[in-house]
Design an enzyme around this catalytic site. Sequence first.
Site, PDB file in Angstrom:
ATOM      1  CE  LYS A  92      26.679 -23.734 -18.490  1.00  0.00           C
ATOM      2  NZ  LYS A  92      27.790 -23.650 -17.578  1.00  0.00           N
ATOM      3  CD  GLU A 142      24.398 -27.444 -12.794  1.00  0.00           C
ATOM      4  OE1 GLU A 142      24.844 -28.192 -13.672  1.00  0.00           O
ATOM      5  OE2 GLU A 142      24.027 -26.289 -13.010  1.00  0.00           O
ATOM      6  CG  ASN A 147      22.357 -24.738 -19.349  1.00  0.00           C
ATOM      7  OD1 ASN A 147      21.966 -23.993 -20.235  1.00  0.00           O
ATOM      8  ND2 ASN A 147      22.951 -24.296 -18.240  1.00  0.00           N
TER       9      ASN A 147
HETATM   10  P1  13P Z   1      29.979 -27.422 -17.303  1.00  0.00           P
HETATM   11  O1  13P Z   1      29.716 -28.894 -17.505  1.00  0.00           O
HETATM   12  O2  13P Z   1      30.482 -26.764 -18.572  1.00  0.00           O
HETATM   13  O3  13P Z   1      30.877 -27.176 -16.131  1.00  0.00           O
HETATM   14  O4  13P Z   1      28.583 -26.720 -17.000  1.00  0.00           O
HETATM   15  C1  13P Z   1      27.684 -27.342 -16.136  1.00  0.00           C
HETATM   16  C2  13P Z   1      26.426 -26.579 -16.094  1.00  0.00           C
HETATM   17  O5  13P Z   1      26.409 -25.412 -15.723  1.00  0.00           O
HETATM   18  C3  13P Z   1      25.185 -27.264 -16.510  1.00  0.00           C
HETATM   19  O6  13P Z   1      24.087 -26.474 -16.256  1.00  0.00           O
END
Ligand code: 13P
Length: 263
Positions: free
Chosen positions: A14, A172, A12
């Site tokens: 983001k 998560e 993802n």
């Molecule tokens: P990180 O791997 O940067 O901690 O993020 C994980 C995440 O939110 C995947 O959706």
Amino acid sequence: MARLDKLYIGTNTKMYKTGAQTAAFLDRLGQNTADLAREALELFVIPSFTSLETAARHAAAAGISLGAQNMGWEDEGPFTGEISPLMLKEVGVKVVEIGHSERRHGLGETDEQENLKTRCALRHGFTPLLCVGETGDQKEAGISDEILRIQLKIGLRGVTAEQAGGLWIAYEPVWAIGASGVPASREYAEERHQAIRRVLVELFGEDAGGAAPILYGGSVNRQNAPELIAMPAVDGLFIGRAAWDADNFNRIIRDVVPLWKGK
Ligand code: 13P
């Protein structure tokens, strides 16, 4: 319990990467992974909304499934700022990410809203990727499994066993995500994945409840990816920061693919 015969691994991005940056990332990732058979590997990328149209072409050429980071639950209407399932379908999205912790905890989304989105996504033939996870406080209070159970039972309310085979779940833990996060130990992740599986089986029965992959996400990196994927209940990885460089992502993928024997 149904056997999962694919390794699920994706990222993802983001609120990072423009359309041009996403296209370059997908091209590079596609080149890097071109020799890896996709029958046993479900590789997916979930970029920003404005990248999706461009990304769809580049992802298809690279054998990468495309996802959206969120979705409104109505087909159309006076919902300023929302993106409808019809719009996502038009640009070739397959996966719809629902309930990421940054939306639940940063933007106040509720389990009831995640449920509306999950059911809408299934109705439109998308693969919902429902994200669940406890906060650090909830972990300390010893109620992680209870929180996961609530998120799953409300988030998946009204979903039928027939539809459940089309679900993906991401575990998560909120305390593990992002720059200040601490990755879960493999033992802790395994226990939570088992707890999630128990709820899925309770809701949908052995077959359908056993068919949905459960991915781990939260500070996955090159060091911990192999030990996480080696755990019996971890069916895949959902990676943020460590995957945003296509070469680094490729190294992680290559480290874990040989460990995958099917589950
Ligand atoms: P990180 O791997 O940067 O901690 O993020 C994980 C995440 O939110 C995947 O959706």
